[in-house]
Every structure is written in C-alpha cells, then in structure tokens.
Enzyme design. Structure first.
Site, short mmCIF file in Angstrom:
data_model
loop_
_atom_site.label_atom_id
_atom_site.label_comp_id
_atom_site.label_asym_id
_atom_site.label_seq_id
_atom_site.Cartn_x
_atom_site.Cartn_y
_atom_site.Cartn_z
N CYS A 140 9.71 15.82 10.62
CA CYS A 140 10.18 17.04 9.96
C CYS A 140 9.04 18.01 9.68
O CYS A 140 9.27 19.21 9.53
CB CYS A 140 10.92 16.70 8.68
SG CYS A 140 9.93 15.84 7.44
N SER A 183 -0.40 14.97 5.65
CA SER A 183 1.04 15.09 5.36
C SER A 183 1.30 16.13 4.28
O SER A 183 0.42 16.45 3.48
CB SER A 183 1.60 13.75 4.91
OG SER A 183 1.50 12.78 5.93
N GLU A 240 16.05 6.45 8.39
CA GLU A 240 14.95 6.06 7.50
C GLU A 240 14.84 6.99 6.30
O GLU A 240 14.70 6.53 5.15
CB GLU A 240 13.63 6.06 8.29
CG GLU A 240 12.45 5.56 7.47
CD GLU A 240 11.17 5.53 8.28
OE1 GLU A 240 10.16 5.07 7.73
OE2 GLU A 240 11.18 5.97 9.45
N MET A 241 14.90 8.31 6.53
CA MET A 241 14.78 9.27 5.43
C MET A 241 15.94 9.11 4.45
O MET A 241 15.74 9.08 3.22
CB MET A 241 14.74 10.70 5.97
CG MET A 241 14.65 11.77 4.89
SD MET A 241 13.03 11.88 4.13
CE MET A 241 12.16 12.84 5.39
#
Length: 449
Positions: free
Chosen positions: A59, A121, A206-207
């Site tokens: 993302c 990140s 997963e998110m």
C-alpha cells in the site's frame, strides 16, 4: 568500498509514500499473481541486461529489485523499466521520472536492507513489510524470475531485519498501519462518546486480520465480510476471544453497509467495493478507514461519512517516528554494517578465490611433507626440484575434476551452500561457512542459532 567487477550489480527502482501520492500509487499497484507474473515476464522479454528481477507492491510502495549483467548501465535499465511501467500502467514517463528513486550497488543493497528492516516504512518498526518481501521473493523465485543473486540479497536482508528487531526493540510496540487506524478509531469513539463498540471489516487478508486483532484488543466486536468462510474458521482459532467476531459473505454487503458507524476495508480488489449507490442516509455519523491500495471505497457523497485513506493516517504516524528516533539511529548503524558484511560474504563465496585457496593449500601441504622428507634424508637434496614438479602435477590432477565441477555449479542457487561446505571442510574460512550453513534457500530465511 570499491567493488570488484565479478560481483553482482544490484539495482533498485522505488516509488514510495515519500515521493508519490496515493492516487499514483494506486495505478502502480499489482494485486494479483497473474498480473505480477505478466509484468515480470514483460521485463524479462524487453530488458535483456537484467539477469534477475522481483517486484514488491504494497500500500505504501512499488519497488523493483534486480541484478544486472556485467557491463549493463543502470540509467539505461531505468529508462527501459520506466517505459514499460508507463505503457503497462497508462502513465507518463515524465510523471514516473519525477517520483522514482534509483539505487545501484551498495546503495541498492542498503535500500533493500532498510526497507526489509522497516526503516523506510510509513510506520517505522512495523513488521508486516518483512513478510511482504518474503512473499514477493518467493513468488519471483518459484516463477524463475530470480535466482542466485537476489536469493543472496534477500536472505541477508531477512537476517538484517531480524537483527534490527532484536537489538533495537524498534518493533516492540507493534505499531502498523492497522494499529494506527484502530487507535484513531478509538480516539474518535471517545470524542464522539460512542458506546456501542462494533465495527464492520471488509476483507480477510493479512491487513484485515491485523485490524481485527487490534479491534479485539480494544474491546470491539467485529463483523467480517469476506468470500472464504473456511479461511475465517481457521483465522478465529488464533484469537483469544473468537466469539466477538462473526462472518457474513461479502455478497451481503448491502445489508450491513448502513448499519455500522465504524468500517475498515482492506482487500486486494482493484475496484471500488463500497460504492455510493449502496449508501443510505443515517442519523449517526460514520467513520470509514480505507487501508487498501488501490482504494476500495468510493469517495462518499453523504456529508456524515468521514473517510480516512492510508495517506490520511500519515500525521498520526509522525509521532511514532519521532518517538523512535534513537532506535532508528541504532538500526541504521546495523544496516550500514550489514551492507559491508554482505559484500564481504559475497566475495568469500566466489568460486575463483576458493579454487585458488584449495590449490595453495595443496601446495603448502606438499611442500611441508617434502621438507620433512628432505630433513630426515628420505630423499636426496638434489631431487628436490624434480619432486616438487611431480607433487605439483599430482595435486593439479587431483583438483582437476573438483575445479571443473565448482565452476559448473557456480551459477546455481545452491552454490553458496556448496562453497561454504567446502570452506568448512578444509578449514579455509569458518565465518563464511557458518553463513552458508544457516542459509535455507527454499524458506527464504535464516535459522536462528
């Protein structure tokens, strides 16, 4: 560090949340295996100077990691890749050029290690990125788009990431995009004095699973809308309070979309899942978090719906970055050291130096025994020169087949383990042998000592 010409030339192109807005990242995002394979195949077909390649698409970033053939020019590969991206994603080369960061050799290795260690990140210290990189590497490896060069790089990156986590504690707070979103939702509920702590979660990847776990930790109940009930049943086995979570097929979205004040959406769909024609007026305000890229929620036309995207969460993340500055400084020191160690390790695994070392070991051993024989007068001194020639020819003959076999296997994925084992067997370099022993080529990770 001056790199020797026989070493692999590593190369990265990166588009991240730092250089590119959400709308453009949506265009670059690849969310299906078929699309990813097609894109990698296009690179393979049109970029003959790229030996190996993999793509990381999340993302917050779209990145290409590659190794180049000897003599290839990085700027030429950059131009070729930007052209492919522009055609593939219907974007202009000039727009891509403004947002891309290219790194080569040491800088590329340092970049990959930093990304894998979650230092680049949006939420510094989040651990999801390491798993995403493992999946990206595994896909490229299994589809034969990457081999020895990227295997070496990624394995060392995973080792570096583990070291950063263990030595800095940068991930101890467990902060991620999902946790920041849930924390903000909790703040909203407290400000709005909303007592009914229920949430609708669309997706079960997963998110979405991370969102659900964070919601449960904050005493929320959650209804999950997905397509795979069997996956849901497996997932709730991990939860401490599975009764607080229920499941409905996503086909029932219309029945629930207007019933909840809190919504999280995180799927791999390339299209809007929540659309304006589904919406109805409500007497309560609604707070929606779209954590997907591309976005899953169409911009609402109703005034009482407040939508948060991944980029909207950035101000909430800044505090996290500032609080972790000391850990980041230490982490970057570890990454810098790991970059140097990587090249030392790569050099130690080259076949030619190993062959030279084996021949030198044979020569020294033969010379040592000859000198013993001369000292004890087993052979006359005048025969020394001829015996040296005989011994030299003998160990050359003995090493001929192993030399050919080593050179033949030099470009195979398992050559690192082979070279490390030989070094260990002949006591040539125990440190590099230990690296090779810990390397697991097929799980793309290091065993912990």
């Amino acid at each position: 560090m001056e790199l020797e010409t026989h070493l692999s030339k590593y190369f990265t192109l990166a588009f991240t949340h730092k250089s590119m807005g959400l709308e453009m990242r949506e265009k670059l995002a690849i969310n299906s295996s078929a699309t990813l394979k097609e894109f990698l195949q296009t690179i393979k077909n049109h970029c003959p100077n790229i030996k190996e390649c993999m793509v990381l698409s999340t993302c917050n970033r779209f990145e290409i990691y590659a190794s180049l053939k000897h003599g290839a020019h990085a700027n030429e590969q950059k131009s070729a890749l930007l052209k492919i991206l522009a055609q593939n994603k219907k974007m202009s080369v000039s727009d891509l050029e403004k947002c891309v960061l290219m790194s080569v050799d040491e800088s590329a290795v340092h970049h990959v290690f930093s990304v894998c260690s979650s230092l680049d990140s949006l939420v510094v210290g989040e651990t999801q990125i390491t798993g995403q990189m493992k999946n990206a590497y595994k896909f490229a490896f299994e589809e034969k788009f990457c081999s020895k060069d990227l295997t070496r790089l990624l394995h060392f990156a995973f080792k570096c990431a583990a070291k950063v986590r263990n030595l800095t504690g940068i991930s101890k707070q467990g902060v991620s995009i999902s946790s920041v979103a849930v924390k903000e939702a909790l703040n909203i509920f407290e400000k709005e004095r909303i007592k009914d702590k229920k949430a609708l979660v669309i997706g079960l990847g997963e998110m979405a699973q991370l969102v659900i776990k964070h919601l449960l930790n904050k005493q929320f109940e959650a209804l999950i809308l997905g397509r795979n009930e069997a996956k849901f049943e497996d997932f709730i086995k991990e939860l401490e309070e599975p009764k607080k979570v229920s499941f409905q097929n996503i086909e029932n979205l219309n029945a629930y979309i207007n019933e909840y004040q809190l919504l999280f959406c995180a799927t791999s769909s390339p299209h809007f899942i929540v659309q304006n024609d589904m919406l109805k007026e409500t007497i309560f305000r609604r707070f929606w978090f779209d954590l997907a890229v591309p976005r899953n929620i169409e911009k609402p036309v109703l005034d009482n719906i407040f939508l948060y995207s991944v980029d909207d969460l950035e101000p909430m993340v800044r505090e996290n970055v500032e609080n972790r500055q000391e850990s980041r400084t230490k982490a970057y020191e570890i990454v810098g050291l790991a970059t140097m160690e990587f090249y030392q390790w790569i050099q130690s695994l080259e076949v030619e130096p190993l062959i030279k070392d084996l021949r030198e070991l044979a020569r020294i051993s033969a010379q040592k025994e000859l000198q013993k024989a001369l000292k004890k007068r087993y052979v006359p001194k005048e025969y020394e020169s001829n015996i040296e020639k005989i011994l030299h020819n003998a160990f050359n003959t003995f090493l001929h087949h192993p030399t050919i076999a080593l050179k033949k296997n030099a470009q195979k994925e398992e050559s690192d383990v082979l070279v490390g084992a030989i070094k260990n067997l002949f006591n040539l370099d125990k440190s590099s042998a230990n690296h090779a022993q810990n390397l697991n080529l097929y799980k793309c990770e290091y065993y912990e000592e």
